[in-house]
Design a protein around this motif. Structure first.
Motif, short mmCIF file in Angstrom:
data_model
loop_
_atom_site.label_atom_id
_atom_site.label_comp_id
_atom_site.label_asym_id
_atom_site.label_seq_id
_atom_site.Cartn_x
_atom_site.Cartn_y
_atom_site.Cartn_z
N ALA A 331 0.84 -1.21 0.00
CA ALA A 331 0.00 0.00 0.00
C ALA A 331 0.87 1.25 0.00
CB ALA A 331 -0.93 -0.01 1.21
N ARG A 332 1.96 1.22 0.74
CA ARG A 332 2.88 2.38 0.76
C ARG A 332 3.59 2.53 -0.58
NH1 ARG A 332 8.30 2.73 2.22
NH2 ARG A 332 8.26 0.70 3.25
N PHE A 333 4.00 1.42 -1.17
CA PHE A 333 4.65 1.49 -2.47
C PHE A 333 3.71 2.08 -3.53
CE2 PHE A 333 7.42 -2.47 -1.37
CZ PHE A 333 8.15 -1.71 -0.48
N LEU A 334 2.39 1.84 -3.35
CA LEU A 334 1.40 2.35 -4.30
C LEU A 334 1.01 3.79 -4.02
CD1 LEU A 334 -0.86 -0.82 -4.45
CD2 LEU A 334 0.27 0.21 -6.43
N LEU A 335 1.37 4.32 -2.87
CA LEU A 335 0.96 5.67 -2.50
C LEU A 335 1.38 6.72 -3.52
CD1 LEU A 335 -0.49 7.27 -0.24
CD2 LEU A 335 1.74 7.56 0.85
N PRO A 336 2.58 6.64 -4.12
CA PRO A 336 2.94 7.65 -5.14
C PRO A 336 2.09 7.57 -6.41
CG PRO A 336 4.91 6.62 -4.22
CD PRO A 336 3.75 5.83 -3.75
N ALA A 337 1.35 6.49 -6.61
CA ALA A 337 0.53 6.36 -7.81
C ALA A 337 -0.80 7.11 -7.63
CB ALA A 337 0.27 4.88 -8.12
N PHE A 338 -0.70 8.41 -7.39
CA PHE A 338 -1.89 9.20 -7.06
C PHE A 338 -2.85 9.32 -8.23
CE2 PHE A 338 1.59 12.09 -8.23
CZ PHE A 338 1.05 12.72 -9.33
N VAL A 339 -2.40 9.00 -9.44
CA VAL A 339 -3.30 9.05 -10.59
C VAL A 339 -4.46 8.07 -10.40
CG1 VAL A 339 -3.45 8.73 -13.10
CG2 VAL A 339 -1.43 9.81 -12.10
N LEU A 340 -4.25 7.04 -9.58
CA LEU A 340 -5.32 6.09 -9.31
C LEU A 340 -6.51 6.74 -8.61
CD1 LEU A 340 -3.31 2.95 -8.07
CD2 LEU A 340 -3.95 3.60 -10.40
N THR A 341 -6.29 7.90 -8.00
CA THR A 341 -7.40 8.58 -7.32
C THR A 341 -8.31 9.31 -8.29
OG1 THR A 341 -6.22 10.68 -6.96
CG2 THR A 341 -5.92 8.94 -5.31
N VAL A 342 -7.85 9.53 -9.53
CA VAL A 342 -8.62 10.36 -10.45
C VAL A 342 -9.99 9.78 -10.77
CG1 VAL A 342 -8.67 11.42 -12.75
CG2 VAL A 342 -6.53 11.38 -11.44
N PRO A 343 -10.10 8.48 -11.15
CA PRO A 343 -11.45 7.97 -11.43
C PRO A 343 -12.39 8.09 -10.23
CG PRO A 343 -9.78 6.46 -12.26
CD PRO A 343 -9.06 7.48 -11.43
N LEU A 344 -11.86 7.81 -9.03
CA LEU A 344 -12.69 7.94 -7.83
C LEU A 344 -13.08 9.39 -7.58
CD1 LEU A 344 -11.08 5.51 -5.21
CD2 LEU A 344 -13.30 5.30 -6.35
N ALA A 345 -12.13 10.31 -7.79
CA ALA A 345 -12.42 11.73 -7.58
C ALA A 345 -13.52 12.19 -8.54
CB ALA A 345 -11.16 12.56 -7.76
N LEU A 346 -13.45 11.77 -9.79
CA LEU A 346 -14.48 12.14 -10.76
C LEU A 346 -15.84 11.59 -10.35
CD1 LEU A 346 -12.45 11.51 -14.04
CD2 LEU A 346 -13.15 13.73 -13.14
N LEU A 347 -15.84 10.39 -9.78
CA LEU A 347 -17.10 9.78 -9.35
C LEU A 347 -17.64 10.46 -8.09
CD1 LEU A 347 -19.14 7.43 -9.76
CD2 LEU A 347 -17.68 6.06 -8.25
N LEU A 348 -16.77 10.65 -7.10
CA LEU A 348 -17.22 11.23 -5.83
C LEU A 348 -17.59 12.70 -5.97
CD1 LEU A 348 -14.65 9.66 -3.32
CD2 LEU A 348 -17.03 9.00 -3.70
N ALA A 349 -17.05 13.37 -6.98
CA ALA A 349 -17.39 14.78 -7.19
C ALA A 349 -18.87 14.98 -7.45
CB ALA A 349 -16.56 15.35 -8.34
N LYS A 350 -19.57 13.92 -7.85
CA LYS A 350 -21.00 14.02 -8.12
C LYS A 350 -21.84 13.92 -6.85
CE LYS A 350 -20.21 11.75 -12.59
NZ LYS A 350 -20.51 10.55 -13.43
N LEU A 351 -21.22 13.52 -5.74
CA LEU A 351 -21.94 13.36 -4.49
C LEU A 351 -22.11 14.70 -3.79
CD1 LEU A 351 -20.30 10.16 -2.96
CD2 LEU A 351 -22.41 10.31 -4.29
N PRO A 352 -23.17 14.87 -3.01
CA PRO A 352 -23.32 16.10 -2.22
C PRO A 352 -22.32 16.14 -1.08
CG PRO A 352 -25.07 14.54 -1.69
CD PRO A 352 -24.32 13.96 -2.86
#
Length: 382
Positions: A331-352
């Motif tokens: 999980a720590r080795f994957l932490l620099p792969a912040f691009v993985l947050t983009v799909p989730l961010a686009l999805l969660l941005a639709k939530l109130p």
């Protein structure tokens, strides 16, 4: 009488006006780190140890040693032909910054935590800018927050270099997106002096520069940016090669930790064991995180993202999942792969906002528990 256009004074943006849009992202970053440290304190109290024992432990001990004493260890070889554990494996930028704060009488551990905190704030700011430029400020805020509460985020409030790495990568990608090639090259030099996984950014910046050159954009600037990018990484690998007397010196020294590139076979065995074992354990939780990361990487490939982002993310995930030891640190080795947050961010941005006020703290608590459990209960390097 109204002043003419020529008489008007153009106000230049100040640091305050530039930072202000990112303040919510930076504030939430600090809040979630304090929350995570609180969880570490609770689990440490339950285990009967001080949380201060962990924030500078594990890899942090090595960074602190380099900051205080430099690379003063002799290279040794055991009877099995493998090298002994050696501080040369740890890249120099983070220890250098710790030592720099030591010049103003800040002790090594507080200096290391200060570097982590400030670098983390810079990373949150950079991620906010990346997300804002991609899809608006709400996505930028969520990118910064999701990264700060990722499963490996325990490293962000320890004497580790992950926050420094991500800060440099984020701002280098901002520079690439704005076609500021010399700046991107310089930031990539420093990234290559932070961790070996900075090689993923070297590739991303280099390929982006080649694309610009082929398209005949920006004149000599992409040439300069592309040529500068690998110098930090190659320079340190060259230094280690001289110290060890081997061209593959740094990779050879990794053998002291039983670490080598194995094309993911070790990770696959651990994931299979974690998902099929009759008894749940930290291996099961880590295996689930790995599966989610792979799914997010596939999702990211299906999302319209800039080419440098895709290259950096893909190579970072490959590096993280294809090493042959320390499964608990995936999980720590994957932490620099912040691009993985983009799909989730686009999805969660639709939530109130009221939904996000529940989802994000809940995720932060799960992540904080995972990191604190590994350290305080299982006594493993997160």
């Amino acid at each position: 009488m109204q002043p003419s256009t020529l008489d008007r004074v153009v106000e230049r943006p100040t640091i305050a006006t530039v930072v202000r849009p990112a303040l919510p992202a930076i504030t939430l970053y600090v809040f979630f780190q304090l929350l995570a440290f609180g969880v570490l304190w609770l689990l440490s109290w339950k285990a009967g140890v001080s949380p201060g024992r962990f924030v500078g432990a594990f890899d942090g001990n090595w960074y602190l040693s380099v900051a205080e004493h430099g690379y003063n260890q002799a290279v040794t070889v055991g009877p099995d032909g493998l090298p002994g554990e050696n501080s040369l494996v740890f890249f120099p930028l983070s220890p250098a910054l710790i030592a720099l704060l030591g010049l103003v009488a800040i002790p090594p551990l507080p200096a290391a935590l200060t570097v982590s905190l400030l670098a983390g704030c810079a990373a949150a700011w950079g991620l906010f800018v990346l997300g804002r430029d991609l899809a608006g400020p709400r996505v930028g805020l969520l990118m910064a927050v999701l990264w700060s509460i990722g499963p490996g985020s325990a490293a962000l409030h320890m004497a580790y270099s992950e926050s420094l790495l991500v800060a440099l990568v984020a701002w280098a990608l901002v520079a690439v997106s704005r076609r500021q090639w010399p700046l991107a090259g310089v930031l990539t030099i420093f990234t290559g002096l932070t961790r070996a996984s900075g090689g993923a950014l070297v590739a991303a910046v280099g390929i982006a520069a080649i694309v610009a050159i082929v398209r005949r954009q920006d004149g000599w600037r992409p040439w300069l940016g592309g040529l500068l990018a690998p110098l930090g990484l190659l320079g340190y690998l060259g230094y280690v090669a001289l110290r060890t007397g081997r061209p593959d010196g740094w990779f050879w020294l990794q053998g002291g930790w039983q670490m080598h590139f194995d094309f993911g076979s070790f990770t696959w065995i651990q994931v299979r064991e974690g998902l099929t074992s009759n008894e749940s354990s930290w291996i099961t939780v880590t295996a689930l995180f790995v599966v989610v990361a792979v799914a997010l990487q596939i999702w990211a490939w299906c999302t319209r993202l800039p080419l440098p982002w895709q290259i950096y993310s893909t190579l970072t995930v490959i590096i993280a999942l294809c090493s042959s030891n320390y499964f608990q640190s995936r999980a720590r080795f994957l932490l620099p792969a912040f691009v993985l947050t983009v799909p989730l961010a686009l999805l969660l941005a639709k939530l109130p906002n009221r939904a996000l006020a529940v989802v994000l703290p809940a995720g932060a608590l799960v992540s904080a528990w995972y990191g604190a459990f590994l350290m305080a209960i299982v006594h493993l390097n997160p």
